[in-house]
Design a protein around this motif. Structure first.
Motif, PDB file in Angstrom:
ATOM      1  N   ALA A   1      -6.396  15.919 -34.210  1.00 20.21           N
ATOM      2  CA  ALA A   1      -5.834  14.642 -34.228  1.00 20.21           C
ATOM      3  C   ALA A   1      -6.195  14.102 -32.816  1.00 20.21           C
ATOM      4  O   ALA A   1      -6.656  12.824 -32.974  1.00 20.21           O
ATOM      5  N   GLY A   2      -6.074  14.939 -31.620  1.00 17.95           N
ATOM      6  CA  GLY A   2      -6.240  14.078 -30.554  1.00 17.95           C
ATOM      7  C   GLY A   2      -7.900  13.846 -30.261  1.00 17.95           C
ATOM      8  O   GLY A   2      -8.386  12.851 -29.853  1.00 17.95           O
ATOM      9  N   ASP A   3      -8.757  14.666 -30.945  1.00 17.90           N
ATOM     10  CA  ASP A   3     -10.104  14.614 -30.851  1.00 17.90           C
ATOM     11  C   ASP A   3     -10.758  13.437 -31.655  1.00 17.90           C
ATOM     12  O   ASP A   3     -11.377  12.630 -31.307  1.00 17.90           O
ATOM     13  N   LEU A   4      -9.873  12.998 -32.835  1.00 23.63           N
ATOM     14  CA  LEU A   4     -10.248  12.000 -33.470  1.00 23.63           C
ATOM     15  C   LEU A   4      -9.907  10.731 -32.737  1.00 23.63           C
ATOM     16  O   LEU A   4     -10.687   9.690 -32.931  1.00 23.63           O
TER      17      LEU A   4
ATOM     18  N   GLN B   1      -4.074   9.923 -21.664  1.00 23.94           N
ATOM     19  CA  GLN B   1      -2.761   9.797 -22.547  1.00 23.94           C
ATOM     20  C   GLN B   1      -2.787  10.685 -23.794  1.00 23.94           C
ATOM     21  O   GLN B   1      -1.841  11.614 -23.873  1.00 23.94           O
ATOM     22  N   VAL B   2      -3.892  10.796 -24.333  1.00 26.52           N
ATOM     23  CA  VAL B   2      -4.056  11.851 -25.695  1.00 26.52           C
ATOM     24  C   VAL B   2      -3.804  13.126 -25.080  1.00 26.52           C
ATOM     25  O   VAL B   2      -3.149  13.874 -26.021  1.00 26.52           O
ATOM     26  N   ASP B   3      -4.484  13.527 -24.068  1.00 24.09           N
ATOM     27  CA  ASP B   3      -4.336  15.030 -23.650  1.00 24.09           C
ATOM     28  C   ASP B   3      -2.898  15.326 -23.269  1.00 24.09           C
ATOM     29  O   ASP B   3      -2.336  16.464 -23.683  1.00 24.09           O
ATOM     30  N   ARG B   4      -1.952  14.299 -22.756  1.00 25.25           N
ATOM     31  CA  ARG B   4      -0.865  14.567 -22.408  1.00 25.25           C
ATOM     32  C   ARG B   4      -0.173  14.647 -23.727  1.00 25.25           C
ATOM     33  O   ARG B   4       1.140  15.255 -23.662  1.00 25.25           O
TER      34      ARG B   4
ATOM     35  N   PHE C   1       2.206  17.686 -24.871  1.00 30.68           N
ATOM     36  CA  PHE C   1       3.533  17.561 -25.149  1.00 30.68           C
ATOM     37  C   PHE C   1       3.958  18.289 -26.565  1.00 30.68           C
ATOM     38  O   PHE C   1       4.915  18.886 -26.696  1.00 30.68           O
ATOM     39  N   ALA C   2       3.147  17.692 -27.337  1.00 30.61           N
ATOM     40  CA  ALA C   2       3.566  18.149 -28.916  1.00 30.61           C
ATOM     41  C   ALA C   2       3.299  19.710 -28.866  1.00 30.61           C
ATOM     42  O   ALA C   2       3.958  20.359 -29.685  1.00 30.61           O
ATOM     43  N   ARG C   3       2.250  20.357 -28.387  1.00 29.79           N
ATOM     44  CA  ARG C   3       2.248  21.678 -28.224  1.00 29.79           C
ATOM     45  C   ARG C   3       3.345  22.511 -27.955  1.00 29.79           C
ATOM     46  O   ARG C   3       4.039  23.343 -28.348  1.00 29.79           O
ATOM     47  N   ASP C   4       3.882  21.764 -26.573  1.00 29.93           N
ATOM     48  CA  ASP C   4       5.033  22.509 -25.894  1.00 29.93           C
ATOM     49  C   ASP C   4       6.522  22.218 -26.971  1.00 29.93           C
ATOM     50  O   ASP C   4       7.062  23.328 -26.988  1.00 29.93           O
ATOM     51  N   ARG C   5       6.342  21.188 -27.660  1.00 30.93           N
ATOM     52  CA  ARG C   5       7.435  21.194 -28.778  1.00 30.93           C
ATOM     53  C   ARG C   5       7.598  22.160 -29.845  1.00 30.93           C
ATOM     54  O   ARG C   5       8.300  22.796 -30.178  1.00 30.93           O
ATOM     55  N   VAL C   6       6.140  22.428 -30.312  1.00 28.84           N
ATOM     56  CA  VAL C   6       6.148  23.351 -31.304  1.00 28.84           C
ATOM     57  C   VAL C   6       6.141  24.853 -30.715  1.00 28.84           C
ATOM     58  O   VAL C   6       6.901  25.525 -31.505  1.00 28.84           O
TER      59      VAL C   6
ATOM     60  N   ASP D   1       8.266  30.497 -25.939  1.00 30.67           N
ATOM     61  CA  ASP D   1       8.696  30.399 -24.488  1.00 30.67           C
ATOM     62  C   ASP D   1       6.985  30.100 -23.690  1.00 30.67           C
ATOM     63  O   ASP D   1       6.867  30.500 -22.726  1.00 30.67           O
ATOM     64  N   GLY D   2       6.330  29.227 -24.048  1.00 31.48           N
ATOM     65  CA  GLY D   2       5.147  28.954 -23.271  1.00 31.48           C
ATOM     66  C   GLY D   2       3.899  29.982 -23.767  1.00 31.48           C
ATOM     67  O   GLY D   2       2.783  29.736 -23.094  1.00 31.48           O
ATOM     68  N   ALA D   3       4.244  30.812 -24.255  1.00 34.37           N
ATOM     69  CA  ALA D   3       3.031  31.906 -24.703  1.00 34.37           C
ATOM     70  C   ALA D   3       1.796  31.094 -25.312  1.00 34.37           C
ATOM     71  O   ALA D   3       2.052  30.496 -26.257  1.00 34.37           O
ATOM     72  N   ASP D   4       0.539  31.642 -25.093  1.00 35.58           N
ATOM     73  CA  ASP D   4      -0.274  30.922 -25.757  1.00 35.58           C
ATOM     74  C   ASP D   4      -1.422  31.979 -26.167  1.00 35.58           C
ATOM     75  O   ASP D   4      -2.545  32.006 -25.230  1.00 35.58           O
ATOM     76  N   PRO D   5      -1.284  32.668 -26.955  1.00 33.97           N
ATOM     77  CA  PRO D   5      -2.432  34.012 -27.270  1.00 33.97           C
ATOM     78  C   PRO D   5      -3.592  33.371 -27.763  1.00 33.97           C
ATOM     79  O   PRO D   5      -4.607  34.052 -27.420  1.00 33.97           O
ATOM     80  N   ALA D   6      -3.837  32.359 -28.102  1.00 30.40           N
ATOM     81  CA  ALA D   6      -5.091  31.660 -28.632  1.00 30.40           C
ATOM     82  C   ALA D   6      -5.783  31.165 -27.574  1.00 30.40           C
ATOM     83  O   ALA D   6      -6.941  30.848 -27.583  1.00 30.40           O
ATOM     84  N   GLY D   7      -5.140  30.893 -26.362  1.00 30.56           N
ATOM     85  CA  GLY D   7      -5.813  30.172 -25.135  1.00 30.56           C
ATOM     86  C   GLY D   7      -6.123  28.865 -25.599  1.00 30.56           C
ATOM     87  O   GLY D   7      -7.073  28.010 -25.030  1.00 30.56           O
ATOM     88  N   THR D   8      -5.351  27.948 -26.342  1.00 27.27           N
ATOM     89  CA  THR D   8      -5.683  26.549 -26.775  1.00 27.27           C
ATOM     90  C   THR D   8      -5.328  25.596 -25.678  1.00 27.27           C
ATOM     91  O   THR D   8      -5.650  24.523 -25.788  1.00 27.27           O
ATOM     92  N   HIS D   9      -4.419  26.102 -24.974  1.00 27.29           N
ATOM     93  CA  HIS D   9      -3.842  24.914 -24.019  1.00 27.29           C
ATOM     94  C   HIS D   9      -3.021  25.851 -22.830  1.00 27.29           C
ATOM     95  O   HIS D   9      -2.721  26.876 -22.994  1.00 27.29           O
ATOM     96  N   PRO D  10      -3.242  25.118 -21.864  1.00 28.71           N
ATOM     97  CA  PRO D  10      -2.604  25.571 -20.454  1.00 28.71           C
ATOM     98  C   PRO D  10      -0.941  25.771 -20.829  1.00 28.71           C
ATOM     99  O   PRO D  10      -0.307  25.036 -21.497  1.00 28.71           O
TER     100      PRO D  10
END
Length: 84
Positions: free
Chosen positions: A25-28, A40-43, A47-52, A59-68
């Motif tokens: 969605a952000g890329d589009l 703004q799109v990156d932020r 935010f959306a990923r953090d809510r998910v 707890d902020g873990a991201d095994p896929a490495g898709t976001h910091p």
């Protein structure tokens, strides 16, 4: 089990797919706006990923490495500061 509990379970089970959807969605949006609002799109994506992550109990873990996983500093407001 309430609706919120079901949403938490689904977010935990499908967080990788949800993250991919947020990214697409952000890329589009970046493509359609010529990258004019990329910061703004990156932020918004972060935010959306953090809510998910919060819903899924990751707890902020991201095994896929898709976001910091480190929180971002607050963004500077657009325009002049409000006057009292």
């Amino acid at each position: 089990m309430g609706l919120f509990d079901k949403a938490k379970d689904l977010a935990a089970q499908h967080s990788d797919k949800i993250s991919q959807g947020i990214e697409k969605a952000g890329d589009l949006i970046d493509q359609k706006t010529g990258g004019k609002y990329a910061d703004q799109v990156d932020r918004a994506q972060d935010f959306a990923r953090d809510r998910v992550d919060d819903l899924g109990g990751r707890d902020g873990a991201d095994p896929a490495g898709t976001h910091p996983t480190e929180p971002h500093p607050p963004a500077a407001p657009d325009g002049p500061p409000p006057t009292s």
